[in-house]
Design a protein around this motif. Structure first.
Motif, PDB file in Angstrom:
ATOM      1  N   TYR A  95       0.729  -1.048   0.198  1.00  0.00           N
ATOM      2  CA  TYR A  95       0.198   0.111  -0.259  1.00  0.00           C
ATOM      3  C   TYR A  95       1.152   1.369  -0.085  1.00  0.00           C
ATOM      4  O   TYR A  95       1.597   0.903   0.441  1.00  0.00           O
ATOM      5  CB  TYR A  95      -0.889   0.219   0.911  1.00  0.00           C
ATOM      6  N   MET A  96       0.308   1.796  -1.298  1.00  0.00           N
ATOM      7  CA  MET A  96       1.477   3.620  -1.264  1.00  0.00           C
ATOM      8  C   MET A  96       0.164   4.434   0.162  1.00  0.00           C
ATOM      9  O   MET A  96      -0.840   4.726  -0.533  1.00  0.00           O
ATOM     10  CB  MET A  96       1.358   4.171  -2.329  1.00  0.00           C
ATOM     11  N   ILE A  97       0.996   4.678   0.577  1.00  0.00           N
ATOM     12  CA  ILE A  97       0.617   5.371   2.113  1.00  0.00           C
ATOM     13  C   ILE A  97       0.820   6.957   1.325  1.00  0.00           C
ATOM     14  O   ILE A  97       2.128   7.496   1.839  1.00  0.00           O
ATOM     15  CB  ILE A  97       0.852   5.287   3.325  1.00  0.00           C
ATOM     16  N   CYS A  98       0.533   8.673   1.220  1.00  0.00           N
ATOM     17  CA  CYS A  98       0.484   9.426   1.158  1.00  0.00           C
ATOM     18  C   CYS A  98       0.132  10.652   2.385  1.00  0.00           C
ATOM     19  O   CYS A  98      -1.049  10.644   2.662  1.00  0.00           O
ATOM     20  CB  CYS A  98      -0.004  10.385   0.121  1.00  0.00           C
ATOM     21  N   ASN A  99       1.225  11.239   3.009  1.00  0.00           N
ATOM     22  CA  ASN A  99       1.105  11.757   4.303  1.00  0.00           C
ATOM     23  C   ASN A  99       1.017  13.545   4.410  1.00  0.00           C
ATOM     24  O   ASN A  99       2.115  13.534   3.628  1.00  0.00           O
ATOM     25  CB  ASN A  99       1.351  11.635   5.204  1.00  0.00           C
ATOM     26  N   GLU A 100       0.444  14.389   4.442  1.00  0.00           N
ATOM     27  CA  GLU A 100       0.426  15.505   3.884  1.00  0.00           C
ATOM     28  C   GLU A 100       0.779  16.112   5.951  1.00  0.00           C
ATOM     29  O   GLU A 100       0.941  15.844   7.411  1.00  0.00           O
ATOM     30  CB  GLU A 100       0.046  16.933   3.781  1.00  0.00           C
ATOM     31  N   VAL A 101       2.499  16.343   6.365  1.00  0.00           N
ATOM     32  CA  VAL A 101       3.148  16.618   7.105  1.00  0.00           C
ATOM     33  C   VAL A 101       4.053  17.986   7.155  1.00  0.00           C
ATOM     34  O   VAL A 101       4.410  17.998   6.591  1.00  0.00           O
ATOM     35  CB  VAL A 101       4.153  15.184   6.806  1.00  0.00           C
ATOM     36  N   THR A 102       2.925  17.710   8.418  1.00  0.00           N
ATOM     37  CA  THR A 102       3.718  19.772   8.966  1.00  0.00           C
ATOM     38  C   THR A 102       4.033  20.106  10.193  1.00  0.00           C
ATOM     39  O   THR A 102       3.890  19.086  11.122  1.00  0.00           O
ATOM     40  CB  THR A 102       2.387  20.649   9.170  1.00  0.00           C
TER      41      THR A 102
END
Length: 152
Positions: free
Chosen positions: A124-131
């Motif tokens: 699974y490809m996980i895409c997180n927006e990390v601030t």
């Protein structure tokens, strides 16, 4: 830390904020160690007295890539998914350094899960927006779209 029982629970959170890590102090020892590891000894990071005198920031600041390198440990502090045998850093779609991190200040990560895409064979490809938030600042230090490959 938030623990999810399986990948399906993670998929159900797509589009939502998952949480924030604990605060981490960026001290001069960490900055100097990063400079040694990367051969980036620019004075604005490692020469404390000169940075106090000449830097527009009033003292030394962390390397932007040091801030970026904190994504894995800070995100790992926020959540984990049971049943995942391996997590592989797959890269970044976008990175912006919004504000410098003065040495002695604290940062933390806040994660919004953008997507969980099945890639076949238990991958699974996980895409997180990390601030990366900077304590007592209206501006984040960094915003990055991070990709992880989860292998069940």
């Amino acid at each position: 830390m938030r623990t999810l029982d399986n990948i399906e629970q993670l998929q159900a959170l797509a589009g939502e904020e998952i949480g924030a890590s604990d605060w981490l102090t960026i001290d001069q020892q960490r900055v100097d160690g990063f400079a040694d590891a990367t051969d980036d000894h620019q004075w604005i990071h490692v020469d404390v007295e000169r940075a106090k005198r000449e830097s527009p920031f009033g003292g030394p600041i962390a390397h932007g890539f040091l801030t970026l390198s904190l994504l894995p440990p800070l995100v790992n502090d926020i959540y984990r998914v049971e049943g995942v045998s391996t997590r592989v850093n797959y890269g970044l779609n976008k990175v912006r350094f919004m504000a410098p991190v003065p040495v002695g200040h604290r940062v933390r990560a806040r994660v919004r899960l953008k997507s969980v895409d099945e890639r076949g064979e238990g991958r699974y490809m996980i895409c997180n927006e990390v601030t990366i938030e900077l304590e007592d600042s209206d501006k984040p230090a960094c915003i990055a779209e991070s990709l992880l490959l989860y292998i069940l």
